[in-house]
Scaffold this motif. Structure first.
Motif, mmCIF file in Angstrom:
data_model
loop_
_atom_site.group_PDB
_atom_site.id
_atom_site.type_symbol
_atom_site.label_atom_id
_atom_site.label_comp_id
_atom_site.label_asym_id
_atom_site.label_seq_id
_atom_site.Cartn_x
_atom_site.Cartn_y
_atom_site.Cartn_z
ATOM 1 N N GLY A 157 -10.686 44.460 24.924
ATOM 2 C CA GLY A 157 -9.468 44.576 25.896
ATOM 3 C C GLY A 157 -8.845 46.182 25.528
ATOM 4 N N VAL A 158 -8.148 46.538 26.568
ATOM 5 C CA VAL A 158 -7.400 47.694 26.225
ATOM 6 C C VAL A 158 -6.061 47.530 26.689
ATOM 7 C CG1 VAL A 158 -9.365 49.367 26.377
ATOM 8 C CG2 VAL A 158 -8.441 48.501 28.527
ATOM 9 N N SER A 159 -5.040 48.568 26.362
ATOM 10 C CA SER A 159 -3.880 48.623 26.593
ATOM 11 C C SER A 159 -3.821 49.294 28.275
ATOM 12 C CB SER A 159 -3.130 49.560 25.633
ATOM 13 O OG SER A 159 -3.640 50.736 25.381
ATOM 14 N N GLY A 248 2.699 42.519 27.620
ATOM 15 C CA GLY A 248 1.943 42.585 28.651
ATOM 16 C C GLY A 248 1.135 43.806 28.488
ATOM 17 N N ASN A 249 1.414 45.058 27.901
ATOM 18 C CA ASN A 249 1.027 46.287 27.963
ATOM 19 C C ASN A 249 0.001 46.343 26.723
ATOM 20 O OD1 ASN A 249 3.233 46.877 29.433
ATOM 21 N ND2 ASN A 249 3.272 48.901 28.681
ATOM 22 N N CYS A 250 -0.207 45.635 25.601
ATOM 23 C CA CYS A 250 -1.146 45.741 24.543
ATOM 24 C C CYS A 250 -2.359 45.222 24.952
ATOM 25 C CB CYS A 250 -0.488 44.910 23.501
ATOM 26 S SG CYS A 250 1.158 45.648 22.573
ATOM 27 N N ALA A 251 -3.122 46.023 24.107
ATOM 28 C CA ALA A 251 -4.765 45.596 24.275
ATOM 29 C C ALA A 251 -5.150 44.004 23.727
ATOM 30 C CB ALA A 251 -5.594 46.639 23.309
ATOM 31 N N GLU A 252 -4.239 43.401 23.013
ATOM 32 C CA GLU A 252 -4.530 42.287 22.811
ATOM 33 C C GLU A 252 -4.466 41.124 23.751
ATOM 34 O OE1 GLU A 252 -2.831 44.014 18.734
ATOM 35 O OE2 GLU A 252 -2.699 44.299 20.924
ATOM 36 N N VAL A 253 -3.720 41.541 24.755
ATOM 37 C CA VAL A 253 -3.432 40.524 25.798
ATOM 38 C C VAL A 253 -4.633 40.681 26.565
ATOM 39 C CG1 VAL A 253 -2.270 40.542 27.756
ATOM 40 C CG2 VAL A 253 -0.913 41.014 25.859
#
Length: 329
Positions: A157-159, A248-253
């Motif tokens: 995933g990416v930010s 919701g902005n982070c790559a982890e999401v």
């Protein structure tokens, strides 16, 4: 002839937006030609995503302007991918552009080759950030999630890769409604749009200990600790007390979403989704989204989230099969 910027000069944000949009589209077309897999759906999707962001940008950019006013490229892409050209001004993308770039690179390189994936993203990021002060249409972070067993599949995933606050908030809402796994969307909507936890709804959850979730700075290639937001959403251990990115902005999401979509054993270990007040939480996010579109960016939305043609066909076939099974029963 226009003067080329040297290293001491910085392009304006609008020049960077146009330049990066064009370079990303060209890169996606070239990557698509490097694999035997049919990746046209990703080119289709990124065209719409970028054209939409150009439409809501101020100043507004038409598809032709974003394609460097190149008639040959414009005509070729419009003939090959007509939907993005006709629907960018009425439908909202499901995700931001660099998410499509990531998927394309994973398709070309193979999900098991994470070092090569990170290197390709790093190289592209450096190209797009040249002579620019801000990251525009470029993600800053990549995250890799997996089950901690030998040979397990990696989920990337990416930010968020947008420009400006309204665009970022629009894409978080759009991804919550149309792209992310429902569990992840519930967690994000627990805090959106006000960045504070809703008193009436809690969709957050804690990832099981068997899962690893590691983020990296794309440009520097170094590991990053989860921010406080990711700790709140997924129970990730975060030493950060102050760093608190918009939910919701982070790559982890995106990475966790892809993991849950594909690993049932992980999904089964997540606590059941709360149904009470869930619709109320969705309605609040939906209201905020519509307000942003109408009053912040003056976008006349038809209520539809954009779906690339081949994905749309697959979904329609699945619906038809499900209908036939129900009729048989």
């Amino acid at each position: 002839m226009d003067k080329e910027p040297n290293k001491s000069e910085h392009l304006s944000n609008e020049e960077v937006f146009r330049r990066n949009a064009f370079q990303i589209i060209i890169e996606m077309v070239e990557l698509s030609n490097q694999t035997r897999e049919d990746t046209s759906v990703l080119v289709d999707e990124i065209l719409h995503s970028i054209f939409f962001l150009g439409e809501i940008n101020r100043p507004k950019f038409s598809p032709k302007r974003l394609l460097d006013d190149n008639e040959e490229i414009y005509d070729h892409l419009r003939d090959r991918y007509p939907q993005p050209f006709s629907l960018y001004s009425s439908q909202i993308p499901r995700r931001s552009p660099f998410s499509c770039v990531l998927d394309m690179i994973v398709q070309v390189v193979g999900q098991e080759n994470e070092d090569e994936i990170k290197l390709k993203l790093q190289t592209l990021s450096h190209q797009l950030m040249q002579n620019a002060e801000l990251q525009i249409l470029v993600s800053s972070t990549i995250c890799i999630s997996r089950i901690n067993i030998p040979g397990s599949k990696r989920y990337y995933g990416v930010s968020m890769s947008t420009k400006g606050r309204p665009a970022g908030q629009i894409m978080v809402a759009a991804s919550s409604f149309s792209y992310w796994d429902d569990y992840v969307a519930d967690a994000v909507m627990t805090y959106c749009p006000k960045k504070t936890k809703k008193p009436y709804f809690d969709g957050t959850f804690q990832l099981h200990a068997e899962v690893s979730c590691q983020a990296y700075n794309i440009r520097k290639g170094i590991e990053m600790d989860p921010c406080r937001s990711c700790g709140n959403l997924f129970g990730l251990q975060s030493p950060e007390k102050e760093k608190h990115w918009p939910y919701g902005n982070c790559a982890e999401v995106e990475s966790v979403s892809n993991l849950l979509k594909n690993e049932n054993r992980v999904r089964e270990n997540v606590q059941p989704r709360p149904e009470e007040n869930r619709q109320r939480a969705k309605d609040e996010v939906s209201k905020h989204l519509k307000n942003l579109l109408k009053n912040q960016v003056q976008f006349n939305w038809d209520g539809v989230f954009y779906c690339p043609e081949s994905v749309r066909d697959e979904e329609e076939e699945t619906e038809e099969e499900e209908t036939e099974e129900e009729e048989t029963e």
